[in-house]
Enzyme design. Structure first.
Site, mmCIF file in Angstrom:
data_model
loop_
_atom_site.group_PDB
_atom_site.id
_atom_site.type_symbol
_atom_site.label_atom_id
_atom_site.label_comp_id
_atom_site.label_asym_id
_atom_site.label_seq_id
_atom_site.Cartn_x
_atom_site.Cartn_y
_atom_site.Cartn_z
ATOM 1 N N SER A 305 0.810 -1.210 0.000
ATOM 2 C CA SER A 305 0.000 0.000 0.000
ATOM 3 C C SER A 305 0.852 1.273 0.000
ATOM 4 C CB SER A 305 -0.975 -0.028 1.183
ATOM 5 O OG SER A 305 -2.003 0.914 1.010
ATOM 6 N N ASP A 316 10.040 5.922 -10.125
ATOM 7 C CA ASP A 316 9.545 6.480 -11.380
ATOM 8 C C ASP A 316 10.101 7.864 -11.646
ATOM 9 O OD1 ASP A 316 8.158 4.163 -11.687
ATOM 10 O OD2 ASP A 316 6.161 5.067 -11.716
ATOM 11 N N LYS A 330 -0.733 -4.270 -3.118
ATOM 12 C CA LYS A 330 -2.020 -3.702 -2.712
ATOM 13 C C LYS A 330 -2.124 -2.292 -3.270
ATOM 14 C CE LYS A 330 -5.119 -2.428 0.850
ATOM 15 N NZ LYS A 330 -5.371 -1.243 0.033
#
Length: 497
Positions: A305, A316, A330
């Site tokens: 999560s 990224d 998740k």
């Protein structure tokens, strides 16, 4: 940090709940274009409501034993949410209060994270919390509690007996893979104060920060630890290992703040749901606490999560590299709706997307450098139940965009200091660990097919863990612990006894 759109689903859905009690839905033709979406979600299938009432009345009138109306209705609501996905759930008042405690990081119990099994015959240990009675007693992730103080789980109310006055004792009956029969463990309850941030110097100039969960004060504490490490390094760190292993998540806003503290610009995370109010975007603001020093993020199968959000944002944006094992996967957002009787409903309302636009749901994050747990035999070995520990194994989980790709395998839990040493080596000399692992793999004999890691298979459906709902982060980056309690709620599970 700039927020393009807030996800205040709490306010958006409460009017819909009120409308659902009316005898007829508001016709879309009578609503403005802006309200069409809400009107569509407010229509109630009256034939299905009549069927529910008929069954409800039949149970009240004819069941072999009298049934309390309140309990019957609560069970009905739980059933309504049960098959949606593993993370949507109904909290009774006590569970809702325990859920709130987790955001503050203090409660009385033994210090474990649990999954309630569907057959109500056991409680599964997701992980013992660092430096708590459970961790010190040797409780392991994957253990099953089948009785508390001699009473079977099916005969008691969930995990309530695990909580209690600090100093009092509780006896757990444990089933563990590899053990021929159940065994008892006696624990003394304590006031559990979860320290979400720890740090130390690994080598001169190279710091280490461990984030075990994301709480209300995690962002401010992270800033403090970075400054302390920088001071010890003479004013500037050469690099940082950020350890997110077995971090189940928590407050999304805390994870966003940590990402913002390490980024000069760029997107951190976005959320998208079925209705527009659930869409949100979190962007970084100028200011990198490490002044560009390299970062190595360490993850494993227990990283879920909000911790996946942080790892994905840093990777990224090319701010950090990721080492370890595939994360839990998740990638869904839960919104908590408090009810007027003190209970709450936690509902999955959106999905997370990393800055590259990828969903982590049921696939997780695959590190650039993949590690395997050191081979351990005997009682210290991890339970076999963790060999398929991922979102993709949960019955009823949301389908991921990249789920089912060829070669998918759940990640591994990576305990101990070995992964930290590998992360430091890779931080200092990129490519060194990958080259070493490749050479070791070339020398190793072929692994027998019988020992190969199995494909992910569904496990018992858990009682969902508390989730964070996204909310706007203050423009300023506070150095002090925030006084106001955020609206967002912590991640997984509803009970941390």
């Amino acid at each position: 940090m700039r927020v393009a759109r807030t996800a205040t689903l709490l306010l958006a859905l409460l009017p819909s709940l009120a409308l659902a009690q009316q005898p007829a839905a508001v016709p879309a033709s009578d609503a403005s274009a802006a309200n069409n979406e809400e009107a569509a979600t407010s229509k109630v299938p009256l034939e299905e409501i009549r069927r529910f009432v008929a069954v409800y009345n039949a149970v009240r009138a004819a069941y072999v034993d009298p049934v309390d109306d309140k309990k019957l209705m609560q069970d009905a609501v739980r059933g309504l949410l049960l098959d949606l996905d593993p993370h949507s759930t109904y909290f009774g008042k006590e569970d809702a209060e325990a859920f709130d405690e987790q955001a503050n990081g203090a409660y009385e119990g033994i210090g474990v994270e649990l999954q309630q099994q569907p057959d109500n015959s056991s409680l599964k240990i997701i992980s013992p919390i660092d430096d708590t009675p459970a961790a010190r007693a040797g409780i392991l992730a994957g253990d099953l509690i089948i009785a508390i103080d001699g009473k079977p789980i099916s005969a008691i109310k969930a995990s309530e007996p695990l909580r209690g006055v600090a100093g009092s004792k509780v006896v757990l009956t444990i089933v563990r893979d590899g053990k021929p029969k159940p065994f008892d463990v006696t624990l003394a309850r304590e006031t559990i104060r979860v320290t979400s941030v720890r740090s130390r110097m690994l080598e001169p100039g190279y710091g280490y920060i461990r984030l075990s969960t994301f709480q209300a004060d995690t962002g401010a504490d992270f800033q403090k630890h970075v400054r302390q490490l920088s001071k010890q390094a003479g004013g500037q760190l050469k690099g940082l290992v950020l350890d997110l292993r077995s971090n189940p998540g928590g407050l999304l806003t805390a994870a966003v703040q940590v990402a913002d503290d390490l980024l000069e610009k760029g997107n951190i995370v976005s959320t998208r749901g079925r209705i527009s109010i659930s869409d949100a975007r979190f962007d970084a603001t100028p200011g990198d606490l490490l002044k560009g020093a390299p970062v190595m993020v360490l993850v494993d199968a227990g990283s879920a999560s909000a911790s996946e959000v942080l790892a994905g944002a840093l990777r990224d944006n090319q701010r950090a590299r990721v080492i370890g094992s595939r994360t839990f996967g998740k990638g869904s957002v839960q919104t908590v709706l408090p009810l007027d009787n003190g209970d709450s409903v936690k509902l999955t309302t959106a999905r997370y997307f990393t800055p590259s636009g990828k969903s982590i749901q049921a696939t997780g994050i695959v590190p650039e450098v993949e590690l395997k747990p050191a081979p351990v035999e005997g009682e210290e070995a991890l339970p076999a139940s963790l060999t398929d520990f991922s979102e993709a194994t949960l019955p009823g989980h949301l389908h991921g965009d990249a789920e089912g790709e060829e070669g998918y395998q759940a990640g591994d839990v990576l305990p101990g200091d070995g992964p930290i040493n590998d992360a430091l080596a890779e931080l200092k000399q990129p490519g060194s660990v990958a080259a070493r692992l490749k050479a070791e793999a070339a020398k190793a004999p072929p692994k027998p097919a019988a020992e190969a890691k199995p494909e992910a298979k569904p496990e018992a459906k858990p009682e969902a863990k508390p989730e964070a709902k996204p909310e706007a982060k203050p423009e300023a980056k506070p150095e002090a612990k925030p006084e106001a309690k955020p609206e967002a709620k912590p991640t997984e599970p509803p009970v941390k006894p």
